[in-house]
Design a protein around this motif. Structure first.
Motif, PDB file in Angstrom:
ATOM      1  N   UNK A 122       0.853  -1.208   0.000  1.00  0.00           N
ATOM      2  CA  UNK A 122       0.000   0.000   0.000  1.00  0.00           C
ATOM      3  C   UNK A 122       0.881   1.248   0.000  1.00  0.00           C
ATOM      4  N   UNK A 123       1.925   1.211   0.815  1.00  0.00           N
ATOM      5  CA  UNK A 123       2.772   2.403   0.975  1.00  0.00           C
ATOM      6  C   UNK A 123       3.490   2.724  -0.342  1.00  0.00           C
ATOM      7  N   UNK A 124       4.080   1.702  -0.933  1.00  0.00           N
ATOM      8  CA  UNK A 124       4.862   1.942  -2.165  1.00  0.00           C
ATOM      9  C   UNK A 124       3.941   2.463  -3.271  1.00  0.00           C
ATOM     10  N   UNK A 125       2.806   1.786  -3.449  1.00  0.00           N
ATOM     11  CA  UNK A 125       1.923   2.227  -4.550  1.00  0.00           C
ATOM     12  C   UNK A 125       1.426   3.641  -4.272  1.00  0.00           C
ATOM     13  N   UNK A 126       1.195   3.987  -3.016  1.00  0.00           N
ATOM     14  CA  UNK A 126       0.731   5.351  -2.715  1.00  0.00           C
ATOM     15  C   UNK A 126       1.795   6.352  -3.126  1.00  0.00           C
ATOM     16  N   UNK A 127       3.038   6.098  -2.727  1.00  0.00           N
ATOM     17  CA  UNK A 127       4.115   7.065  -3.024  1.00  0.00           C
ATOM     18  C   UNK A 127       4.335   7.152  -4.528  1.00  0.00           C
ATOM     19  N   UNK A 128       4.274   6.013  -5.214  1.00  0.00           N
ATOM     20  CA  UNK A 128       4.491   6.048  -6.675  1.00  0.00           C
ATOM     21  C   UNK A 128       3.403   6.892  -7.334  1.00  0.00           C
ATOM     22  N   UNK A 129       2.160   6.573  -7.009  1.00  0.00           N
ATOM     23  CA  UNK A 129       1.027   7.287  -7.629  1.00  0.00           C
ATOM     24  C   UNK A 129       1.146   8.788  -7.354  1.00  0.00           C
ATOM     25  N   UNK A 130       1.435   9.105  -6.090  1.00  0.00           N
ATOM     26  CA  UNK A 130       1.467  10.523  -5.709  1.00  0.00           C
ATOM     27  C   UNK A 130       2.575  11.251  -6.458  1.00  0.00           C
ATOM     28  N   UNK A 131       3.754  10.634  -6.497  1.00  0.00           N
ATOM     29  CA  UNK A 131       4.863  11.369  -7.136  1.00  0.00           C
ATOM     30  C   UNK A 131       4.568  11.552  -8.628  1.00  0.00           C
ATOM     31  N   UNK A 132       4.039  10.512  -9.279  1.00  0.00           N
ATOM     32  CA  UNK A 132       3.717  10.671 -10.716  1.00  0.00           C
ATOM     33  C   UNK A 132       2.709  11.812 -10.877  1.00  0.00           C
ATOM     34  N   UNK A 133       1.645  11.746 -10.108  1.00  0.00           N
ATOM     35  CA  UNK A 133       0.571  12.739 -10.273  1.00  0.00           C
ATOM     36  C   UNK A 133       1.075  14.140 -10.015  1.00  0.00           C
ATOM     37  N   UNK A 168      -5.199  14.545 -11.823  1.00  0.00           N
ATOM     38  CA  UNK A 168      -6.070  14.393 -10.637  1.00  0.00           C
ATOM     39  C   UNK A 168      -6.464  12.929 -10.458  1.00  0.00           C
ATOM     40  N   UNK A 169      -6.699  12.260 -11.626  1.00  0.00           N
ATOM     41  CA  UNK A 169      -7.125  10.849 -11.565  1.00  0.00           C
ATOM     42  C   UNK A 169      -6.012   9.996 -10.957  1.00  0.00           C
ATOM     43  N   UNK A 170      -4.806  10.538 -10.898  1.00  0.00           N
ATOM     44  CA  UNK A 170      -3.688   9.766 -10.316  1.00  0.00           C
ATOM     45  C   UNK A 170      -3.489  10.166  -8.847  1.00  0.00           C
ATOM     46  N   UNK A 171      -3.602  11.467  -8.566  1.00  0.00           N
ATOM     47  CA  UNK A 171      -3.290  11.872  -7.173  1.00  0.00           C
ATOM     48  C   UNK A 171      -4.408  11.457  -6.208  1.00  0.00           C
ATOM     49  N   UNK A 172      -5.651  11.426  -6.699  1.00  0.00           N
ATOM     50  CA  UNK A 172      -6.730  11.064  -5.755  1.00  0.00           C
ATOM     51  C   UNK A 172      -6.507   9.655  -5.205  1.00  0.00           C
ATOM     52  N   UNK A 173      -6.358   8.615  -6.062  1.00  0.00           N
ATOM     53  CA  UNK A 173      -6.070   7.295  -5.468  1.00  0.00           C
ATOM     54  C   UNK A 173      -4.775   7.310  -4.659  1.00  0.00           C
ATOM     55  N   UNK A 174      -3.827   8.157  -5.088  1.00  0.00           N
ATOM     56  CA  UNK A 174      -2.556   8.220  -4.338  1.00  0.00           C
ATOM     57  C   UNK A 174      -2.819   8.631  -2.897  1.00  0.00           C
ATOM     58  N   UNK A 175      -3.617   9.679  -2.719  1.00  0.00           N
ATOM     59  CA  UNK A 175      -3.869  10.154  -1.339  1.00  0.00           C
ATOM     60  C   UNK A 175      -4.721   9.129  -0.579  1.00  0.00           C
ATOM     61  N   UNK A 176      -5.652   8.480  -1.290  1.00  0.00           N
ATOM     62  CA  UNK A 176      -6.449   7.433  -0.632  1.00  0.00           C
ATOM     63  C   UNK A 176      -5.525   6.356  -0.063  1.00  0.00           C
ATOM     64  N   UNK A 177      -4.584   5.884  -0.912  1.00  0.00           N
ATOM     65  CA  UNK A 177      -3.696   4.795  -0.467  1.00  0.00           C
ATOM     66  C   UNK A 177      -2.799   5.277   0.661  1.00  0.00           C
ATOM     67  N   UNK A 178      -2.368   6.525   0.547  1.00  0.00           N
ATOM     68  CA  UNK A 178      -1.488   7.036   1.610  1.00  0.00           C
ATOM     69  C   UNK A 178      -2.262   7.128   2.919  1.00  0.00           C
ATOM     70  N   UNK A 179      -3.525   7.518   2.818  1.00  0.00           N
ATOM     71  CA  UNK A 179      -4.406   7.562   4.004  1.00  0.00           C
ATOM     72  C   UNK A 179      -4.513   6.165   4.613  1.00  0.00           C
ATOM     73  N   UNK A 180      -4.710   5.187   3.728  1.00  0.00           N
ATOM     74  CA  UNK A 180      -4.848   3.807   4.222  1.00  0.00           C
ATOM     75  C   UNK A 180      -3.559   3.380   4.911  1.00  0.00           C
TER      76      UNK A 180
END
Lengths: 260, 57, 249, 252
Positions: free
Chosen positions: C27-38, C208-220
């Motif tokens: 969860x952590x890795x995918x969150x950081x990847x998604x967030x940085x890309x977005x 936005x379509x990338x950062x929203x799931x990114x923040x969701x995963x980071x929240x999780x």
């Protein structure tokens, strides 16, 4: 111990034995593998006993051992316990109404409002806990309340505000409820505190009659009680530390709980 | 990349301070919400280990 | 009765501790990847908005935090409902874990919203912006739950009280949001128009379509980390945790 | 031998109960419990005058403070009158909520009430109603005085009274939820405010807008219907949360 057949012409506490013979040996209240914590201190674990009609049990332990906690757990006031308690075969965690309809609980706090008079205090309590008395006329109902107050020697103070009464008298307003009650199960926490000599004797007589009619009683008391037919539940026997309990009771409590 | 140079990216035609302030705050808040519990967990485990050693020896 | 076993096992902290340790890295890795890309995409690669200029880029962090803040409160209410109905310790822990993380993300949403407001509307705090005002109320709802958790010495009482107020809050949130919207539309002077959807070009929305799931995963991930801390605290007497702590060193 | 039955009583001597019909199935005295608790609480509240006088004096004082703060100029006062009165009424009710369950909790009667076999929906409703009569109703009755102090005139005075009548009910019911959750805590007062003020947002918005539109002569139906809806919603749903809160509070 009343025989399980029709009760004799005894008074009308709705006796425990029923039309189809409920074996008097079949326990009404069952407490099984009970575990209680206070903060992160383990009070007791694996506590187990059961009561049949006419049984009394006295909970013993030094201060802070968890006597009051155990009573509050059985009375359903506290949900913070592991393990199983059943009344008439029903788990009390899910079937609170059945237990409370047939239980009278008297805690450390007498539940007497200082602003009201003893009569007013009894009146609202009787409406809530002894609905069968409410069935008749107002005058008759008040007469019953005054009669109960008379039995605890408070008839002269029936209309005086409770804050003018002494602590002992206020506790006796709480005890007057026992004379109105027809609940089979009595749970009394330190009922003898702050009562004078003859008050104690009167209460002991009342409790033994309650048992004689097939009632049950769970009592904690510091003074000695000369009521025969009382078992003893010593909390110290169930006192263990965390190490070996959590592993073993953690699962058993879940398994049993799931069935009720 | 839309911006031709790093300095242009930094200034963002005047709005840079707002944008970087917002993203800086996000980095701090989101970073803290991850690091603080991680550190607390390690500290708790060390305490348990120390407590168990004291019992064993 | 067998099928109840897994449900009750779901309630056992030891099983949860193992599960968290297994899923957390992913969860952590995918969150950081998604967030940085977005973020990089939104900051450096999309053209600025013709009206707002570059300050619109704050949208890529403001909108996700706003969305997750609200979703976090509803997640807390679900945990509360589960803990009330099935009395599961895990749900209590989840509720206790979500509150601080949700409050932090709501605060971040308020801050980014205010910073975005300055270049756009000329003031850091614009009361007529219904979304910002409602998020402020949401932040106070989170604070109420955290205060309730601290107020109780015995954790079971605190969790029960927080679960109840979370459920009551959930029923009230739609009413609060609608009444603040109505209130802001009532008091909106002609110059500031919030109601109509901001017309941002489609391809600017993709980051936005990338950062929203990114923040969701980071929240999780943050919630999982918090729960792990609580398990370590509440199970500190248990032997399985002791064994785990020793061979983890 | 204490005689449970009263000799000349007309209590139908209950035949021996069969195993499944227990005491609780025979009697359904729910409404008599509601009435008995209402009477009991009125006795308690009216035995000491402070109960209904304190919130009222608090509100008058705060209106005085607002006026001293904002300045006596009538136009600004009247322009803000609706908002001031509503916020002050809200704070007055909220500050009196801490005592709602605390007295019963301290002397043990709350425990006895929660041990009732009957569902607690109506008894809890009775307690909140009794508390509302002592705190909310005096505010509604005194509201014309607030209007005069802040320069509200004409049709707005009855509108303010009606608005407060509906709104104070909502404030009492929602506030009672927070009161039930914090009754076992020593520092309950401030926590009640922190818990419940966000839920008061809709009441403040529609309440003061209702008075404002009465002052300026706009149509009232929209805000009035919202206030009625809020009242019905909170009156129906709040007792469920209050019961949960009370059971949790005595569980400690």
């Amino acid at each position: 111990m009343p025989t399980s057949s029709e009760t004799a012409a005894g008074p009308s506490i709705h006796s425990i034995s029923s039309t189809e013979p409920l074996l008097s040996s079949q326990p009404l209240l069952v407490v099984d593998s009970l575990l209680c914590e206070r903060g992160d201190r383990l009070l007791f674990a694996g506590l187990k006993f059961d009561l049949v009609a006419g049984d009394g049990i006295r909970v013993e332990g030094e201060n802070g051992a968890g006597k009051t906690t155990l009573l509050r757990v059985i009375a359903g006031l506290t949900q913070q316990y592991e393990g199983l308690i059943t009344w008439r075969g029903l788990g009390t965690r899910r079937n609170r109404g059945e237990l409370h309809a047939e239980m009278l609980y008297l805690g450390h706090l007498a539940g007497v409002k200082a602003v009201l008079t003893p009569l007013e205090n009894l009146r609202w309590w009787a409406v809530v806990h002894t609905p069968h008395l409410k069935e008749q006329s107002k005058v008759q109902f008040t007469h019953l309340l005054l009669q109960a107050l008379d039995k605890v020697g408070l008839s002269r103070f029936a209309h005086a505000a409770c804050h003018t009464l002494s602590a002992g008298q206020q506790r006796r307003v709480g005890l007057a409820r026992l004379y109105l009650s027809r609940h089979p199960l009595w749970i009394l926490d330190e009922p003898f505190t702050a009562i004078d000599r003859n008050g104690i004797e009167q209460l002991e007589a009342l409790i033994s009659d309650h048992l004689a009619q097939g009632g049950l009683a769970i009592i904690t008391s510091h003074q000695a009680m000369n009521i025969e037919g009382f078992d003893r539940c010593i909390l110290a026997d169930y006192k263990t530390d965390y190490a070996n309990t959590l592993e073993q009771t953690d699962n058993s409590a879940f398994e049993i709980e799931a069935q009720y | 990349m839309y911006f031709t140079s790093i300095s242009e990216l930094w200034h963002m035609a005047g709005h840079g301070s707002y944008v970087w302030a917002a993203y800086g705050a996000s980095l701090i808040v989101l970073g803290a919400s991850l690091l603080m519990p991680a550190r607390a967990y390690r500290r708790q485990l060390r305490m348990i280990k120390a407590q168990s050693n004291s019992i064993d020896d | 009765m067998a099928n109840w076993q897994w449900f009750h096992r779901l309630g056992s902290p030891k099983w949860l501790h193992g599960t968290i340790n297994r899923w957390l890295p992913w969860v952590l890795v995918s969150a950081l990847v998604l967030l940085s890309i977005g973020v990089v995409w939104g900051l450096a690669f999309t053209p600025p908005d013709y009206k707002q200029g570059n300050s619109f880029r704050i949208i890529y962090i403001h909108v996700p935090t706003a969305v997750v803040a609200l979703a976090g409160y509803y997640a807390m209410a679900i945990a509360g409902a589960v803990s009330i109905i099935w009395r599961m310790k895990v749900a209590d822990m989840a509720l206790r874990a979500i509150a601080p993380v949700g409050a932090a993300i709501t605060l971040l949403g308020l801050f980014t919203g205010a910073v975005w407001g300055k270049p756009t509307w000329g003031a850091y705090w614009v009361w007529e912006d219904a979304r910002l005002t409602s998020m402020l109320v949401l932040f106070f709802l989170y604070l109420g739950i955290m205060a309730l958790h601290d107020a109780f010495q015995n954790r079971q009482g605190g969790s029960r009280a927080a679960a109840i107020i979370a459920l009551v809050g959930t029923v009230n949130i739609p009413i609060i949001y609608k009444s603040v919207d109505w209130w802001s539309s009532l008091h909106q002077s002609a110059s500031i128009k919030f109601t109509e959807e901001s017309t941002i070009a489609a391809e600017m929305m993709y980051p936005l379509m990338v950062t929203i799931p990114g923040v969701y995963l980071l929240f999780a991930a943050a919630v999982m980390l918090q729960m792990r801390v609580q398990i370590a605290h509440s199970e500190r007497h248990s032997r399985w945790l002791e064994k785990y702590a020793i061979n983890r060193a | 031998m204490p005689d449970f039955t009263v000799s000349d009583s007309t209590i139908p001597d209950p035949t021996v109960l069969s195993r499944n019909t227990k005491l609780s199935d025979q009697y359904r005295p729910v409404f008599s419990i509601f009435y008995a608790l209402l009477v009991r609480d009125f006795h308690v509240y009216f035995r000491h005058r402070g109960a209904w006088l304190n919130p009222l004096t608090f509100i008058f004082m705060v209106i005085l403070l607002f006026t001293l703060g904002i300045g006596p100029n009538a136009t600004t006062l009247t322009a803000n009158a609706a908002g001031i009165i509503w916020v002050v009424a809200l704070l007055g009710i909220m500050l009196s909520l801490d005592a709602l369950f605390r007295a019963d909790y301290d002397d043990g009667s709350l425990e006895q009430l929660l041990l009732s076999p009957e569902p607690l929906y109506l008894p809890v409703m009775a307690k909140v109603l009794a508390h509302w009569v002592v705190t909310g109703l005096p505010i509604v009755v005194a509201s014309p005085l607030f209007s005069l102090m802040l320069g509200i005139s004409g049709k707005a005075i009855p509108a303010l009274a009606l608005g407060l009548l509906l709104g104070s009910g909502v404030l009492s019911f929602l506030g009672a939820i927070a009161a039930s959750l914090t009754v076992s805590l020593r520092s309950g007062g401030l926590l009640i405010a922190l818990l419940i003020l966000p839920m008061y947002v809709p009441v403040i918005i529609f309440g003061s807008q209702f008075v404002q539109s009465a002052i300026e002569g706009w149509p009232l139906t929209a805000t009035l219907s919202m206030l009625v809806a809020l009242l019905i919603g909170s009156a129906v749903l709040a007792p469920l949360a209050i019961i949960g809160g009370l059971r949790m509070s005595i569980d400690g």
